[in-house]
Design a protein around this motif. Sequence first.
Motif, mmCIF file in Angstrom:
data_model
loop_
_atom_site.group_PDB
_atom_site.id
_atom_site.type_symbol
_atom_site.label_atom_id
_atom_site.label_comp_id
_atom_site.label_asym_id
_atom_site.label_seq_id
_atom_site.Cartn_x
_atom_site.Cartn_y
_atom_site.Cartn_z
ATOM 1 N N CYS A 14 63.346 -7.378 47.054
ATOM 2 C CA CYS A 14 62.997 -8.675 46.449
ATOM 3 C C CYS A 14 63.724 -8.761 45.334
ATOM 4 O O CYS A 14 63.532 -10.035 44.439
ATOM 5 N N ALA A 149 59.284 -12.137 48.430
ATOM 6 C CA ALA A 149 59.963 -13.018 49.193
ATOM 7 C C ALA A 149 59.759 -13.132 50.502
ATOM 8 O O ALA A 149 59.125 -12.239 51.047
ATOM 9 N N ARG A 154 64.258 -11.186 52.581
ATOM 10 C CA ARG A 154 64.558 -9.914 52.346
ATOM 11 C C ARG A 154 65.381 -9.143 53.177
ATOM 12 O O ARG A 154 66.331 -8.503 52.900
ATOM 13 N N ASP A 203 57.553 -15.196 42.947
ATOM 14 C CA ASP A 203 58.297 -15.471 44.499
ATOM 15 C C ASP A 203 59.892 -15.684 44.314
ATOM 16 O O ASP A 203 60.326 -16.720 43.708
ATOM 17 N N THR A 204 60.691 -14.442 44.787
ATOM 18 C CA THR A 204 62.197 -14.755 44.437
ATOM 19 C C THR A 204 62.821 -15.139 45.566
ATOM 20 O O THR A 204 64.242 -15.295 45.558
ATOM 21 N N SER A 205 62.206 -15.858 46.680
ATOM 22 C CA SER A 205 62.945 -16.235 47.783
ATOM 23 C C SER A 205 64.050 -17.289 47.715
ATOM 24 O O SER A 205 65.064 -17.103 48.024
#
Length: 237
Positions: A14, A149, A154, A203-205
């Motif tokens: 992530c 994420a 990922r 949330d790092t998406s």
Amino acid sequence: MPKIVIAIDGYSSCGKSTTAKAVAAKMGYGYIDTGAMYRAVTLFFIQERIAFTNQKEVELALERIHITFNYSNQTGKNQTCLNGLNVEDEIRTMHISNLVSEVSAIPEVRWAMVAQQQKMGRRRGVVMDGRDIGTTVFPDAEVKVFMTAETYIRAQRRQQELLAKGELVNMDEIIKNIEKRDLIDTTRSESPLVKAADATLLDTSHMTIEEQVDWVIELADRRLAELHRKKSRKVIQ
Ligand code: DC
């Protein structure tokens, strides 16, 4: 200015370590990659043919493991050292990734690593990333972040990381490994991966590393200002 502990927990890939490293550098703090410690233990167990299920063997092996982190002037990177030897590349292979969750679920391994991590951060002024920092290692950390994420994103990041090291692994295999590790990490009996009640979710998406770093620094700055205000109020009273 008081020094604090910044705990960054969450799922693999992530961007935890990259973010934690950059945050530590910007704040002049130390950085501790606790995942690297579990990876180094896994490598040692493989090299020494330790039976993971034999408690006595595991305990004796743990007494022979000394993990340190060195900064290399040559590469400008942090190196994980196992008994004095640089194992930074060896611990990042798929082979280790496939076994590390099993090893890190062994209670004796966790107790030994948690004790070392608490010692490393006892003076505070550290950014530590892992799975149980905000819940078990430093439940009193002033800043707690829990990163997540989407699985596919990922896996793409993991594939790029491996490719940069010359290892070409297909997406299916990476997704399988990620899902297996998530399952073991979240369901193990000893300090499972879980968001601490007082951690902030990230949330790092769809975020860049720079955005992630700024986000954590902002959170840390707010917390430091709050601590400063509390201290000033005490002095006035
Ligand atoms: O962050 P990483 O992917 O390098 O971590 C490797 C493994 O170590 C991961 O599958 C879970 C485990 N781990 C853990 O159980 N507790 C930690 N504090 C850090 C990592």
